[in-house]
Design a protein around this motif. Sequence first.
Motif, short mmCIF file in Angstrom:
data_model
loop_
_atom_site.label_atom_id
_atom_site.label_comp_id
_atom_site.label_asym_id
_atom_site.label_seq_id
_atom_site.Cartn_x
_atom_site.Cartn_y
_atom_site.Cartn_z
N LYS A 173 63.21 76.91 135.24
CA LYS A 173 61.97 77.07 134.48
C LYS A 173 61.24 78.37 134.82
O LYS A 173 61.86 79.42 134.93
CB LYS A 173 61.10 75.83 134.66
CG LYS A 173 61.80 74.55 134.18
CD LYS A 173 60.93 73.32 134.30
CE LYS A 173 61.68 72.10 133.76
NZ LYS A 173 60.87 70.87 133.89
N GLU A 174 59.90 78.30 134.99
CA GLU A 174 59.12 79.53 135.18
C GLU A 174 59.51 80.29 136.44
O GLU A 174 59.60 81.52 136.43
CB GLU A 174 57.62 79.22 135.20
CG GLU A 174 57.06 78.79 133.86
CD GLU A 174 57.12 77.29 133.66
OE1 GLU A 174 57.85 76.61 134.43
OE2 GLU A 174 56.45 76.80 132.74
N SER A 175 59.73 79.58 137.54
CA SER A 175 60.08 80.28 138.79
C SER A 175 61.45 80.94 138.67
O SER A 175 61.68 82.02 139.23
CB SER A 175 60.05 79.31 139.97
OG SER A 175 60.92 78.22 139.77
N ALA A 177 62.64 82.16 135.85
CA ALA A 177 62.41 83.35 135.02
C ALA A 177 61.82 84.47 135.87
O ALA A 177 62.19 85.64 135.72
CB ALA A 177 61.48 83.00 133.86
N MET A 178 60.91 84.14 136.78
CA MET A 178 60.33 85.14 137.67
C MET A 178 61.40 85.71 138.60
O MET A 178 61.43 86.92 138.87
CB MET A 178 59.20 84.52 138.49
CG MET A 178 57.97 84.19 137.67
SD MET A 178 56.75 83.24 138.60
CE MET A 178 56.26 84.46 139.83
#
Length: 215
Positions: A173-175, A177-178
């Motif tokens: 998820k977001e982490s 993508a980071m």
Amino acid sequence: ETASKMSFVAANAATRYTGTQTIQTTLNGSSYILLDGTRGLGIQTYNSARTATYPTTNFSDADNNWIEYNNTNKDNGALDAHSGAEMTYDYWSAVHGRNSFDNAGAKIKSYVHYNLIAAGYSSNNNAFWNGSVMTYGDGSGTGGFDILTSLHVAGHEIGHAVCTYTANLAYQKESGAMNEAFSDIWAACIEYHSAPTKSIWLVGEDIERRSGHAA
């Protein structure tokens, strides 16, 4: 001095993607190998020889003038992997005061000509940090990528190791993508630091071989 004492030497290397570079090698017996003993605990580049294994097989050169590796086997890609790891180390050291990816001088090992298909992947169009070493596929050429040892790829993948030893972002998820974004950003920074004539804002432009694709 004992006969087994190894000598670290600067060498000229005709890389596949970044022109002639000065690399650090080691005199090992009567030939030179891609082992840099001047940065951290070392940077070493090995030959997986189109197997899905991580052997301690060295690329070697008799006169330490690495100019004859532009062959059908794409062996000059090993020179990019080696110099790319050196440039990545130098970026982290010079810009961030960091000693290798773990800040404790961890040895950077790269394995070139790794056969991803034999390892169960759909193609050789990939490179990755496997948690401890760099792994480079040869690419599929036309319709895919050339050997994936470009500076951008090295900087990106070794960046994943930096992430592991710092934020250790979960790969989802977001982490996740980071995690990928930081590797892309660092790769651009490394190109700007060590090879500023490259297309800093394109990803993988050196290895792209698909028709109609710039990067």
